[in-house]
Scaffold this motif. Structure first.
Motif, PDB file in Angstrom:
ATOM      1  N   TYR A 106       0.814  -1.221   0.000  1.00 44.93           N
ATOM      2  CA  TYR A 106       0.000   0.000   0.000  1.00 44.93           C
ATOM      3  C   TYR A 106       0.849   1.274   0.000  1.00 44.93           C
ATOM      4  CZ  TYR A 106      -2.958   3.816   1.553  1.00 44.93           C
ATOM      5  OH  TYR A 106      -3.576   5.038   1.667  1.00 44.93           O
ATOM      6  N   PRO A 107       1.861   1.423   0.879  1.00 38.57           N
ATOM      7  CA  PRO A 107       2.629   2.677   0.841  1.00 38.57           C
ATOM      8  C   PRO A 107       3.398   2.879  -0.451  1.00 38.57           C
ATOM      9  CG  PRO A 107       3.600   1.138   2.412  1.00 38.57           C
ATOM     10  CD  PRO A 107       2.256   0.586   2.025  1.00 38.57           C
ATOM     11  N   ILE A 108       3.886   1.800  -1.054  1.00 41.10           N
ATOM     12  CA  ILE A 108       4.555   1.956  -2.354  1.00 41.10           C
ATOM     13  C   ILE A 108       3.542   2.451  -3.385  1.00 41.10           C
ATOM     14  CG2 ILE A 108       5.686   0.715  -4.245  1.00 41.10           C
ATOM     15  CD1 ILE A 108       6.972  -1.096  -2.104  1.00 41.10           C
ATOM     16  N   PHE A 109       2.328   1.890  -3.356  1.00 39.79           N
ATOM     17  CA  PHE A 109       1.285   2.298  -4.292  1.00 39.79           C
ATOM     18  C   PHE A 109       0.822   3.734  -4.028  1.00 39.79           C
ATOM     19  CE2 PHE A 109      -3.310   2.656  -5.230  1.00 39.79           C
ATOM     20  CZ  PHE A 109      -3.255   2.517  -6.608  1.00 39.79           C
ATOM     21  N   ALA A 110       0.615   4.069  -2.749  1.00 37.98           N
ATOM     22  CA  ALA A 110       0.034   5.368  -2.398  1.00 37.98           C
ATOM     23  C   ALA A 110       1.052   6.502  -2.375  1.00 37.98           C
ATOM     24  CB  ALA A 110      -0.663   5.269  -1.038  1.00 37.98           C
ATOM     25  N   TYR A 111       2.293   6.193  -1.980  1.00 39.17           N
ATOM     26  CA  TYR A 111       3.280   7.247  -1.737  1.00 39.17           C
ATOM     27  C   TYR A 111       4.488   7.172  -2.667  1.00 39.17           C
ATOM     28  CZ  TYR A 111       0.749   6.977   2.766  1.00 39.17           C
ATOM     29  OH  TYR A 111      -0.217   6.913   3.738  1.00 39.17           O
ATOM     30  N   GLY A 112       4.560   6.124  -3.465  1.00 36.79           N
ATOM     31  CA  GLY A 112       5.750   5.900  -4.275  1.00 36.79           C
ATOM     32  C   GLY A 112       5.654   6.483  -5.676  1.00 36.79           C
ATOM     33  N   THR A 113       6.774   6.427  -6.376  1.00 40.70           N
ATOM     34  CA  THR A 113       6.823   6.871  -7.768  1.00 40.70           C
ATOM     35  C   THR A 113       6.321   5.755  -8.676  1.00 40.70           C
ATOM     36  OG1 THR A 113       9.061   6.012  -8.103  1.00 40.70           O
ATOM     37  CG2 THR A 113       8.854   8.269  -7.245  1.00 40.70           C
ATOM     38  N   GLU A 114       6.055   6.107  -9.923  1.00 38.29           N
ATOM     39  CA  GLU A 114       5.640   5.093 -10.892  1.00 38.29           C
ATOM     40  C   GLU A 114       6.736   4.036 -11.055  1.00 38.29           C
ATOM     41  OE1 GLU A 114       3.016   3.161 -13.302  1.00 38.29           O
ATOM     42  OE2 GLU A 114       2.649   4.936 -12.054  1.00 38.29           O
ATOM     43  N   GLU A 115       7.989   4.483 -11.039  1.00 42.15           N
ATOM     44  CA  GLU A 115       9.108   3.533 -11.170  1.00 42.15           C
ATOM     45  C   GLU A 115       9.135   2.558  -9.980  1.00 42.15           C
ATOM     46  OE1 GLU A 115       9.672   6.936 -13.684  1.00 42.15           O
ATOM     47  OE2 GLU A 115       9.317   6.829 -11.512  1.00 42.15           O
ATOM     48  N   GLN A 116       8.916   3.080  -8.777  1.00 38.82           N
ATOM     49  CA  GLN A 116       8.895   2.210  -7.596  1.00 38.82           C
ATOM     50  C   GLN A 116       7.751   1.212  -7.669  1.00 38.82           C
ATOM     51  OE1 GLN A 116       8.704   5.312  -4.654  1.00 38.82           O
ATOM     52  NE2 GLN A 116      10.922   5.369  -4.339  1.00 38.82           N
ATOM     53  N   LYS A 117       6.588   1.657  -8.087  1.00 39.99           N
ATOM     54  CA  LYS A 117       5.428   0.763  -8.193  1.00 39.99           C
ATOM     55  C   LYS A 117       5.720  -0.387  -9.154  1.00 39.99           C
ATOM     56  CE  LYS A 117       2.219   4.611  -7.577  1.00 39.99           C
ATOM     57  NZ  LYS A 117       1.133   5.389  -8.211  1.00 39.99           N
ATOM     58  N   ARG A 118       6.288  -0.037 -10.306  1.00 37.90           N
ATOM     59  CA  ARG A 118       6.519  -1.086 -11.309  1.00 37.90           C
ATOM     60  C   ARG A 118       7.695  -1.987 -10.919  1.00 37.90           C
ATOM     61  NH1 ARG A 118       2.982  -0.651 -15.025  1.00 37.90           N
ATOM     62  NH2 ARG A 118       2.014   1.358 -15.522  1.00 37.90           N
ATOM     63  N   ARG A 119       8.629  -1.434 -10.174  1.00 39.09           N
ATOM     64  CA  ARG A 119       9.770  -2.251  -9.758  1.00 39.09           C
ATOM     65  C   ARG A 119       9.370  -3.285  -8.710  1.00 39.09           C
ATOM     66  NH1 ARG A 119      15.283  -0.309  -6.520  1.00 39.09           N
ATOM     67  NH2 ARG A 119      16.247  -2.388  -6.484  1.00 39.09           N
ATOM     68  N   TRP A 120       8.532  -2.891  -7.750  1.00 46.14           N
ATOM     69  CA  TRP A 120       8.293  -3.743  -6.591  1.00 46.14           C
ATOM     70  C   TRP A 120       6.951  -4.472  -6.589  1.00 46.14           C
ATOM     71  CZ3 TRP A 120      12.633  -4.568  -4.396  1.00 46.14           C
ATOM     72  CH2 TRP A 120      13.581  -3.554  -4.234  1.00 46.14           C
ATOM     73  N   LEU A 121       5.879  -3.792  -6.962  1.00 49.72           N
ATOM     74  CA  LEU A 121       4.547  -4.334  -6.664  1.00 49.72           C
ATOM     75  C   LEU A 121       4.218  -5.649  -7.378  1.00 49.72           C
ATOM     76  CD1 LEU A 121       2.420  -1.065  -6.384  1.00 49.72           C
ATOM     77  CD2 LEU A 121       3.367  -2.500  -4.556  1.00 49.72           C
ATOM     78  N   PRO A 122       4.497  -5.815  -8.680  1.00 50.01           N
ATOM     79  CA  PRO A 122       4.153  -7.098  -9.305  1.00 50.01           C
ATOM     80  C   PRO A 122       4.850  -8.293  -8.642  1.00 50.01           C
ATOM     81  CG  PRO A 122       4.527  -5.430 -10.982  1.00 50.01           C
ATOM     82  CD  PRO A 122       4.957  -4.820  -9.686  1.00 50.01           C
ATOM     83  N   ASP A 123       6.121  -8.134  -8.296  1.00 53.11           N
ATOM     84  CA  ASP A 123       6.836  -9.234  -7.637  1.00 53.11           C
ATOM     85  C   ASP A 123       6.336  -9.461  -6.213  1.00 53.11           C
ATOM     86  OD1 ASP A 123       8.362  -9.891  -9.814  1.00 53.11           O
ATOM     87  OD2 ASP A 123      10.159  -8.822  -9.149  1.00 53.11           O
ATOM     88  N   MET A 124       5.883  -8.409  -5.542  1.00 53.37           N
ATOM     89  CA  MET A 124       5.322  -8.573  -4.202  1.00 53.37           C
ATOM     90  C   MET A 124       3.982  -9.297  -4.274  1.00 53.37           C
ATOM     91  SD  MET A 124       6.339  -4.943  -2.428  1.00 53.37           S
ATOM     92  CE  MET A 124       6.070  -5.481  -0.732  1.00 53.37           C
ATOM     93  N   ALA A 125       3.164  -8.958  -5.271  1.00 48.45           N
ATOM     94  CA  ALA A 125       1.885  -9.652  -5.455  1.00 48.45           C
ATOM     95  C   ALA A 125       2.099 -11.125  -5.762  1.00 48.45           C
ATOM     96  CB  ALA A 125       1.087  -8.985  -6.574  1.00 48.45           C
ATOM     97  N   GLY A 241      -1.427   6.422   7.773  1.00 49.08           N
ATOM     98  CA  GLY A 241      -2.291   6.001   6.678  1.00 49.08           C
ATOM     99  C   GLY A 241      -2.169   4.514   6.403  1.00 49.08           C
ATOM    100  N   CYS A 242      -0.944   4.001   6.496  1.00 53.71           N
ATOM    101  CA  CYS A 242      -0.725   2.558   6.339  1.00 53.71           C
ATOM    102  C   CYS A 242      -1.404   1.791   7.467  1.00 53.71           C
ATOM    103  CB  CYS A 242       0.767   2.240   6.334  1.00 53.71           C
ATOM    104  SG  CYS A 242       1.715   3.061   5.047  1.00 53.71           S
ATOM    105  N   LEU A 243      -1.264   2.295   8.691  1.00 55.16           N
ATOM    106  CA  LEU A 243      -1.839   1.602   9.842  1.00 55.16           C
ATOM    107  C   LEU A 243      -3.360   1.551   9.760  1.00 55.16           C
ATOM    108  CD1 LEU A 243       0.408   2.930  12.756  1.00 55.16           C
ATOM    109  CD2 LEU A 243       0.430   0.655  11.731  1.00 55.16           C
ATOM    110  N   THR A 244      -3.977   2.606   9.240  1.00 53.31           N
ATOM    111  CA  THR A 244      -5.430   2.566   9.078  1.00 53.31           C
ATOM    112  C   THR A 244      -5.822   1.445   8.126  1.00 53.31           C
ATOM    113  OG1 THR A 244      -5.671   4.924   9.529  1.00 53.31           O
ATOM    114  CG2 THR A 244      -7.456   3.873   8.318  1.00 53.31           C
ATOM    115  N   GLN A 245      -5.050   1.256   7.046  1.00 52.61           N
ATOM    116  CA  GLN A 245      -5.310   0.146   6.122  1.00 52.61           C
ATOM    117  C   GLN A 245      -5.206  -1.190   6.838  1.00 52.61           C
ATOM    118  OE1 GLN A 245      -6.014   0.434   2.677  1.00 52.61           O
ATOM    119  NE2 GLN A 245      -6.163   2.617   3.069  1.00 52.61           N
ATOM    120  N   ALA A 246      -4.137  -1.365   7.598  1.00 50.65           N
ATOM    121  CA  ALA A 246      -3.908  -2.642   8.269  1.00 50.65           C
ATOM    122  C   ALA A 246      -4.930  -2.881   9.372  1.00 50.65           C
ATOM    123  CB  ALA A 246      -2.494  -2.682   8.837  1.00 50.65           C
ATOM    124  N   ARG A 247      -5.243  -1.840  10.149  1.00 44.80           N
ATOM    125  CA  ARG A 247      -6.224  -1.986  11.234  1.00 44.80           C
ATOM    126  C   ARG A 247      -7.583  -2.391  10.695  1.00 44.80           C
ATOM    127  NH1 ARG A 247      -4.210   3.661  13.870  1.00 44.80           N
ATOM    128  NH2 ARG A 247      -2.611   2.826  15.276  1.00 44.80           N
TER     129      ARG A 247
END
Length: 389
Positions: A106-125, A241-247
């Motif tokens: 979530y924080p990479i998606f919400a607070y990160g750059t497009e490059e960070q999202k594409r670098r990390w999120l697919p492999d994390m999923a 903001g992350c904690l609200t998601q997790a809670r």
């Protein structure tokens, strides 16, 4: 028609076809893959990492994120149901999924750059990259603004020093989302496990969340590239903001633990014969289990409405606090009472109530203690901030 003892208000009928399919899929996974091994994992103090590819294959990691980043594009009620069914297996498994999805992706998606999202999120999923979330420190988890970990700018990099404590997935993680004080407020950084000066140390001797990896993180002059800073948030708004998601997910998880305890107590009380009749035939046992069903039903309706509010973009953090407080208290009380109903058999991990009771000691503490959430609701009611008073 007889009512479902674990769903007396037929909450299942209030779900969409997709939401029911998600719950049924994760429930089947928990029944077939988690429950046969989780008691032994708890005994051994071992997280069942062999299940990660299956969890990822079911689309449970980053489930609410867009498909272009590896997500399943599910709504938040579906995410809640995922948490409920995983925690019916074990809080440690739900904690793993919560941290990966809500605190790292979530924080990479919400607070990160497009490059960070594409670098990390697919492999994390896909479960190929595991994350952990570094916010809590040893001297005071309930006061994150007082964190000591800090990052100083050094040319194109940042130099990170400090430590974090009670970090789920710490020794499993390939990356850590670390929050640190800077000259420009609290900021988030993606710290990779092979960065020099970064060390994760697993915490042993736990009596709770034994089927989960919990660690301390240490940062000794860790050089973090500017490209690994999350640029789109500053201040406590980021980690909170992350904690609200997790809670939000945690309001659903303990419902699963409570249902598991009720299920086991029901079966045991029908089979256990005392003074010529099953324990289930006694008034005291029936009153106890009826009370558990009442509390579970209230929690189910609370989380469902919370999920509907979240999907409508109307959810407020105080509403999350109310549900986290209520549902964790509900579940830990039921787990303890179910352990009692099972008598001597209840102290072994061959039965689930003692395991859930021990796990819930952590769940009721992390992501905001019960007292913190009570004070959040109190502040909403009175308009007066009693924190630190």
């Amino acid at each position: 028609m007889a009512l479902n003892p674990y769903d007396l208000y037929d909450v299942h009928s209030l779900l969409s076809e997709e939401e029911r399919a998600v719950q049924d899929t994760v429930a089947r996974f928990t029944d077939e893959r988690v429950l046969p091994i989780i008691g032994e994992c708890f005994d051994e103090g071992r997280f069942p990492a062999e299940l990660i590819p299956e969890i990822a294959g079911l689309g449970l990691l980053g489930a609410t994120l867009p498909a272009e980043y590896g997500g399943s594009e599910l709504n938040y009620v579906s995410y809640g149901l995922i948490c409920q069914e995983l925690e019916r297996g074990d809080s440690g498994l739900r904690s793993f999924a919560s941290v990966q999805s809500s605190l790292c992706m979530y924080p990479i998606f919400a607070y990160g750059t497009e490059e960070q999202k594409r670098r990390w999120l697919p492999d994390m999923a896909a479960g190929k990259v595991i994350g952990c979330f570094g916010l809590t420190e040893a001297h005071g988890g309930s006061d994150p603004a007082n964190m000591k970990t800090h990052a100083k700018r050094d040319g194109d990099d940042w130099i990170l020093n400090g430590s974090k404590m009670w970090i789920t997935n710490g020794n499993l993680a390939d990356i850590a989302i670390v929050w640190a004080q800077t000259d420009d407020g609290i900021q988030g950084f993606v710290v990779e496990k092979d960065f020099a000066g970064f060390k994760a140390q697993e915490i042993k001797h736990k009596m709770s969340l034994r089927a989960s990896v919990t660690s301390a993180l240490f940062f000794d002059g860790v050089r973090v590239p500017e490209a690994n800073r999350l640029p789109n948030v500053k201040g406590l708004k980021g980690p909170l903001g992350c904690l609200t998601q997790a809670r939000y997910g945690i309001t659903w998880g303990p419902i699963g633990a409570a249902i598991a305890c009720l299920d086991e107590a029901l079966e045991y009380s029908k089979e256990r014969i005392l003074f010529g009749r099953p324990v289930a035939a006694t008034q005291s046992a029936q009153i106890k289990m009826a009370d558990w069903a009442r509390r579970i039903t209230g929690a189910q309706l609370l989380s469902l409405q919370l999920g509907r509010l979240k999907d409508a973009g109307k959810m407020q953090p105080t509403q999350v606090s109310l549900a986290k407080w209520n549902n964790c208290r509900m579940a830990i009380d039921i787990a303890r009472e179910a352990r009692d109903l099972l008598g001597g058999a209840g102290i072994t991990t061959e039965h689930c109530p003692i395991r859930h009771a021990l796990n819930l000691e952590s769940v009721i503490t992390y992501e905001g203690t019960e007292t913190v959430h009570q004070l959040v609701v109190g502040r909403e009611l009175t308009g007066i901030n009693a924190f630190g008073g």
